[in-house]
Design a protein around this motif. Structure first.
Motif, PDB file in Angstrom:
ATOM      1  N   UNK A  16      90.720  77.776  22.424  1.00  0.00           N
ATOM      2  CA  UNK A  16      89.913  78.348  21.345  1.00  0.00           C
ATOM      3  C   UNK A  16      89.073  77.260  20.669  1.00  0.00           C
ATOM      4  N   UNK A  17      89.733  76.185  20.349  1.00  0.00           N
ATOM      5  CA  UNK A  17      89.016  75.088  19.706  1.00  0.00           C
ATOM      6  C   UNK A  17      87.893  74.583  20.604  1.00  0.00           C
ATOM      7  N   UNK A  19      86.086  76.084  22.471  1.00  0.00           N
ATOM      8  CA  UNK A  19      84.907  76.935  22.563  1.00  0.00           C
ATOM      9  C   UNK A  19      83.887  76.564  21.494  1.00  0.00           C
ATOM     10  N   UNK A  20      84.346  75.843  20.509  1.00  0.00           N
ATOM     11  CA  UNK A  20      83.452  75.518  19.403  1.00  0.00           C
ATOM     12  C   UNK A  20      83.049  74.059  19.375  1.00  0.00           C
ATOM     13  N   UNK A  21      83.886  73.226  19.888  1.00  0.00           N
ATOM     14  CA  UNK A  21      83.526  71.822  19.977  1.00  0.00           C
ATOM     15  C   UNK A  21      83.785  71.377  21.406  1.00  0.00           C
ATOM     16  N   UNK A  22      82.884  70.597  21.957  1.00  0.00           N
ATOM     17  CA  UNK A  22      83.051  70.245  23.362  1.00  0.00           C
ATOM     18  C   UNK A  22      84.155  69.228  23.618  1.00  0.00           C
ATOM     19  N   UNK A  23      84.681  68.659  22.567  1.00  0.00           N
ATOM     20  CA  UNK A  23      85.649  67.584  22.774  1.00  0.00           C
ATOM     21  C   UNK A  23      86.689  67.585  21.670  1.00  0.00           C
ATOM     22  N   UNK A  24      87.934  67.478  22.064  1.00  0.00           N
ATOM     23  CA  UNK A  24      89.009  67.326  21.081  1.00  0.00           C
ATOM     24  C   UNK A  24      89.857  66.133  21.482  1.00  0.00           C
ATOM     25  N   UNK A  61      87.720  67.842  27.270  1.00  0.00           N
ATOM     26  CA  UNK A  61      86.401  68.404  27.045  1.00  0.00           C
ATOM     27  C   UNK A  61      86.353  69.794  27.647  1.00  0.00           C
ATOM     28  N   UNK A  62      85.560  70.631  27.036  1.00  0.00           N
ATOM     29  CA  UNK A  62      85.424  71.999  27.510  1.00  0.00           C
ATOM     30  C   UNK A  62      84.675  72.025  28.831  1.00  0.00           C
ATOM     31  N   UNK A  64      81.883  73.137  31.280  1.00  0.00           N
ATOM     32  CA  UNK A  64      80.511  73.605  31.068  1.00  0.00           C
ATOM     33  C   UNK A  64      80.449  75.114  31.235  1.00  0.00           C
ATOM     34  N   UNK A  65      79.695  75.732  30.350  1.00  0.00           N
ATOM     35  CA  UNK A  65      79.789  77.174  30.239  1.00  0.00           C
ATOM     36  C   UNK A  65      78.791  77.937  31.076  1.00  0.00           C
TER      37      UNK A  65
ATOM     38  N   UNK B  22      79.369  67.695  29.791  1.00  0.00           N
ATOM     39  CA  UNK B  22      79.607  67.509  28.365  1.00  0.00           C
ATOM     40  C   UNK B  22      80.232  66.170  28.016  1.00  0.00           C
ATOM     41  N   UNK B  61      80.364  62.521  24.146  1.00  0.00           N
ATOM     42  CA  UNK B  61      80.234  63.941  24.454  1.00  0.00           C
ATOM     43  C   UNK B  61      78.917  64.442  23.911  1.00  0.00           C
ATOM     44  N   UNK B  67      75.480  75.904  18.393  1.00  0.00           N
ATOM     45  CA  UNK B  67      76.053  76.022  17.065  1.00  0.00           C
ATOM     46  C   UNK B  67      75.547  74.878  16.198  1.00  0.00           C
ATOM     47  N   UNK B  71      80.567  70.391  13.237  1.00  0.00           N
ATOM     48  CA  UNK B  71      81.786  71.004  13.762  1.00  0.00           C
ATOM     49  C   UNK B  71      82.864  69.938  13.771  1.00  0.00           C
ATOM     50  N   UNK B 132      78.665  86.356  26.412  1.00  0.00           N
ATOM     51  CA  UNK B 132      79.540  85.547  27.249  1.00  0.00           C
ATOM     52  C   UNK B 132      81.002  85.827  26.899  1.00  0.00           C
TER      53      UNK B 132
END
Lengths: 278, 278
Positions: A16-17, A19-24, A61-62, A64-65, B22, B61, B67, B71, B132
């Motif tokens: 979930x996270x 989806x909003x930021x590309x990197x945690x 990292x997320x 690529x969408x 990313x 990243x 968005x 973030x 999406x």
DNA sequence: TAGCTAAATTGGTATTTACAACAAAAATGC
DNA sequence: GCATTTTTGTTGTAAATACCAATTTAGCTA
């Protein structure tokens, strides 16, 4: 299968996270969930095994969408080839032109190239990855309506083709699932109709296909070769195919990786080979 | 003018790479350019100062495009609130309904929730993130045409509103930049027109806003409160605001994090005897 | 050409992260 | 209840990365 809300819940929230930021960062997630970094590390490894995210040093990292489901090995392997094709195709355009761009992985690459070139164009497309790619450029972007297809990342259907007939473009770039002497082929019936419309509403049409599409006979014939003004690809087609193309008046542009490399990094590295152990 | 291709060229290429993937590692970039990791590190720091990318441990990243910029960790706090709002809003729907969904971060959350619920709906939206999110669900997705706006991740303009008037929905979910006794406010003029159209083409309209939008007075008034059938938010508005809403006949739904948590845990262990889910 | 300046490299050290093996804790099954 | 499996925490070590400062290199100007 056991019901462990603990781990599964973390996994869901991590995705979930992402989806909003590309990197945690692992440390961030660890403190957020109140668990050890090791636990997060294991979570990320598990999710990475499921190909739901990509690992990075210290985090994740997320994915690529753009187009998620169909990224098989073959697709990945031809990424460089598609870049080269896109780079060559981008040169066929001039500033100010109106261009229609089909949905597809190669055409999306083209959109990135066009955005990088900085030319001001008017772009009409049914593909959101294409729109996203061009978004930061000086170009105007017109998107079609229609039924959204996640696999293709674009819209299709009667609404789409109807809308397209309102426009007139200088040039259209289309992709395809196959290219044979019989013509252009595609697996998706709705996509085929969009392609036909793009072709009919443009002064010139170029087909962007990598060599894996040669001699691929699939569901539906989109159009004969003669509708094309040119194809851009990464390898020369067979002699028979080349003859057919020539007879149909189709120009063949071969894109090489060297061309794009020399253009991009005009002066890369000297002869000093560095020990890049990676 | 400036004849310094070295550094600038690297910077440009780093940004180029970050459009395709990313995340890049310093070691990768170093070997690619044939320079030391220290050099790349400085490059990334410089680009990070220009806010063209985000640093990560061992690499960088890409900035999220769709968005808004901020973030960071604190922003993620409101992610939970938006999740709760979306979860509550999702309950307002019934299977088979036709629903219009506005572009925005909270409405995108709603789309994820709807997709997870598995209800078969017909969804009409001008937002690609929404499309999406719903893509893998059983719902039918209809996307609007128009001029693509990368910041919002959707389409806007006359084409968009024209297209929307062809449809009739049971319910519409919209977002907003602000909510005051004067009505619904938004910073984006084109977005405001889309919202007005969504409202006019739906039997019922619900506004999804988190508490940070209260008393935010921004550019343009979209519509008075009376057009709404309800709002879904995470905290109770001020007394004055509540009175206004009541007078305008607007139902107020307060979404709490506990509700969503208990719903999740209930789903996880519903075979067991009813245990007190605080 | 010499000198100036920005950029890149080098070396050394501190910090962070990864990895693996093991221990502890919790959940599960019987 | 007790054993077993799963999950999580802990620890130690290796590897990767960050940071700092000095030095060398390269580009540019006068």
């Amino acid at each position: 299968m056991s019901r462990k809300p603990r781990k599964d819940e973390r996994h869901a929230q991590i995705l979930e996270v992402l989806r909003y930021t590309p990197h945690v960062r692992i440390a961030t997630l660890a403190s957020r969930f109140g668990v050890t970094a090791e636990t997060i590390r294991r979570d990320l490894d598990a999710l990475s095994d499921q190909e739901l995210l990509d690992r990075a040093h210290g985090g994740a990292v997320a994915r690529p969408m753009g187009i998620q489901p169909p990224i098989d090995e073959r697709e990945q392997a031809t990424v460089d080839e598609r870049r080269a094709i896109a780079h060559t195709a981008a040169r066929l355009l001039e500033p100010g032109q109106v261009v229609m761009i089909d949905a597809g992985s190669t055409t999306t690459q083209l959109a990135w190239q066009l955005a990088a070139n900085g030319q001001a164009l008017t772009v009409i497309t049914n593909s959101y990855p294409v729109a996203r790619a061009m978004a930061s450029s000086a170009s105007r972007l017109i998107l079609c309506p229609g039924d959204f297809n996640a696999r293709e990342g674009g819209v299709f259907g009667q609404d789409t083709t109807d809308y397209l007939t309102r426009f007139h473009a200088n040039i259209a770039f289309i992709g395809a699932s196959g290219l044979t002497p019989e013509g252009i082929l595609d697996v998706n019936r709705d996509a085929a109709w969009v392609k036909r419309t793009l072709i009919s509403r443009s002064e010139r049409t170029y087909l962007l296909v990598d060599h894996t599409k040669f001699a691929q006979t699939v569901l539906e014939r989109v159009a004969p070769l003669s509708v094309l003004d040119g194809i851009v690809t990464d390898r020369a087609p067979s002699d028979a195919m080349t003859q057919r193309l020539e007879r149909a008046g189709v120009a063949v542009h071969i894109a090489t990786l060297e061309a794009i490399d020399s253009a991009l990094s005009a002066r890369a590295s000297d002869t000093t080979a560095r020990e890049d152990t990676a």
